[in-house]
Design an enzyme around this catalytic site. Sequence first.
Site, PDB file in Angstrom:
ATOM      1  N   VAL A  17       0.995  -0.910  -0.314  1.00 44.67           N
ATOM      2  CA  VAL A  17       0.058   0.018   0.307  1.00 44.67           C
ATOM      3  C   VAL A  17       0.810   1.115  -0.104  1.00 44.67           C
ATOM      4  O   VAL A  17       0.517   2.714  -0.368  1.00 44.67           O
ATOM      5  CB  VAL A  17      -0.575  -0.082   0.926  1.00 44.67           C
ATOM      6  CG1 VAL A  17      -1.991   1.444   1.086  1.00 44.67           C
ATOM      7  CG2 VAL A  17      -1.660  -0.905   1.433  1.00 44.67           C
ATOM      8  N   ALA A  46      10.421   6.814   5.361  1.00 44.56           N
ATOM      9  CA  ALA A  46      10.725   5.936   6.598  1.00 44.56           C
ATOM     10  C   ALA A  46      10.496   4.331   6.449  1.00 44.56           C
ATOM     11  O   ALA A  46       9.507   4.208   6.024  1.00 44.56           O
ATOM     12  CB  ALA A  46      10.877   5.827   8.398  1.00 44.56           C
ATOM     13  N   VAL A 133     -10.618   0.087   7.068  1.00 49.40           N
ATOM     14  CA  VAL A 133     -12.122  -1.174   7.173  1.00 49.40           C
ATOM     15  C   VAL A 133     -12.351  -0.576   5.596  1.00 49.40           C
ATOM     16  O   VAL A 133     -12.579   0.350   5.345  1.00 49.40           O
ATOM     17  CB  VAL A 133     -12.850  -0.365   7.873  1.00 49.40           C
ATOM     18  CG1 VAL A 133     -14.171  -1.200   7.814  1.00 49.40           C
ATOM     19  CG2 VAL A 133     -12.432  -0.898   8.992  1.00 49.40           C
ATOM     20  N   GLU A 191      -2.169 -14.280   3.145  1.00 47.71           N
ATOM     21  CA  GLU A 191      -0.984 -14.293   3.861  1.00 47.71           C
ATOM     22  C   GLU A 191      -0.505 -15.894   4.163  1.00 47.71           C
ATOM     23  O   GLU A 191      -0.856 -16.825   4.089  1.00 47.71           O
ATOM     24  CB  GLU A 191      -0.996 -13.808   5.071  1.00 47.71           C
ATOM     25  CG  GLU A 191      -0.924 -12.045   4.717  1.00 47.71           C
ATOM     26  CD  GLU A 191      -0.225 -11.033   4.488  1.00 47.71           C
ATOM     27  OE1 GLU A 191       0.575 -11.396   3.845  1.00 47.71           O
ATOM     28  OE2 GLU A 191      -0.957  -9.988   4.195  1.00 47.71           O
ATOM     29  N   LYS A 206     -12.629  -4.500  12.235  1.00 47.13           N
ATOM     30  CA  LYS A 206     -12.983  -3.937  11.790  1.00 47.13           C
ATOM     31  C   LYS A 206     -14.179  -3.160  12.290  1.00 47.13           C
ATOM     32  O   LYS A 206     -15.070  -2.977  12.881  1.00 47.13           O
ATOM     33  CB  LYS A 206     -12.581  -4.018  10.316  1.00 47.13           C
ATOM     34  CG  LYS A 206     -11.281  -4.165   9.627  1.00 47.13           C
ATOM     35  CD  LYS A 206     -11.163  -5.098   7.920  1.00 47.13           C
ATOM     36  CE  LYS A 206      -9.784  -4.971   8.207  1.00 47.13           C
ATOM     37  NZ  LYS A 206     -10.167  -6.165   6.805  1.00 47.13           N
TER      38      LYS A 206
END
Length: 447
Positions: A17, A46, A133, A191, A206
């Site tokens: 993202v 960063a 969300v 994942e 959420k």
Amino acid sequence: MIEYRNLRVALLGAGSVGAQVARLLLAHQDELAARAGAGLELVGIAVRDIDAPRTVDLPRELFTTDAESLILGADIVVELMGGIEPARTLVLQALNSGADVVTANKALIATHGPELSDAAEQVGAQLAYEAAVGGAIPIIRPLRDSLAGDRVERILGIVNGTTNFVLDRMHTHGESLETALAVASDLGYAEADPTADIEGYDAAQKAAILAGLAFHTTVPIEQVYREGITRVTKDEVDAARESGHVIKLLAICERLTDPATGAEGVSARVYPALVPAAHPLAAVRGAHNAVFVQASAAGDLMFYGAGAGGVETASAVLGDLVSVARRHVVGGPGVAESMHAHLPVLEIGRAVTRYQISLQVVDQPGVLARIARMLSDGGVSVEAVRQTIASDPSESPAAGAAAPAATATLVIGTHPAPESALAATVEALAQSDVVAAVTSVLRVEGS
């Protein structure tokens, strides 16, 4: 012509993202500046490791490992690191310095949202988290702003794309959970460790956020009831299809009346449930998300779209970024969260739902009447019953052995009842001498 000074934007994190946010911010600087009323200057990114491989080619000079120094020179900090720490410490540092913060960090908001909101309010800064969300779906601002004059009664949400993809594969392709999850992993929807998704932790975070916004009250994550999809079987999915339902992992947030006190409270819970095929949520396919909101005046509203993905989630992040930049141009303090209600969070036993219970029972006269009596004694009313013969002894037993009893399958649909009464009734059925096994228990929602 833009007269306001450029706003300095610091980005924390350059994952799937974060990298897309940086790319879009650099590629569309002029257009975003026109929308915001001020230039948005990305002054640094960063990261833990400057040399780590990235999915997007970004200018190397933007990268730094010194997040604290980057924050101190920023007007707006975009936190996309994920997790609790060091994200919490860095976000608090940014807010305390007077910078606005945009984040997509659902775990952080669900766990420390009130603390962060208080910190923002004390200095007049803005905390924005639309992307926390539903990915690209606009749901935070509609709940916080568009429905601020209404009374939200209930939310039903499919808020985890991985589990929706898995359950959809099981429904449409007849796959087992293990096979569907393997496909999700191969396609990048799951994942390497899918626990947070398939055990419902992600959806519970959420649900806590949505319930807090909808009901103007703090909902601690530890008070969100949670079940994942790991116990959902192919047989249950097949049976759901035959009965005109779809199994979905739902986040449910609703207002309740505490039966013990008569006072209003709220419930937030996550579990797999049967959804009628005619309900809008039943048509949510693949890794998409949808949030179904029921409000007193507005009625039924549904928000649908991509629930994850780097570019999709980046869209929501940039929307927040433009919004907080406009506040700098116009002036005035950030918009604080409204948590004035202080409603108690009620345990799941006080929620009202419906069950579909599948039983293996002894096939003999009077069994159905005994089961109906147990349900009635538990305060549970039967809506429908389906029965099929599950087995029938076809061979003579060995000498001296008792003949095996024929069994039948009963599928019982209940009328709405308190969760505590339904759960206690299932326990009583499991202990009955006419019930060989309770083979499935699923809640029914959305009907």
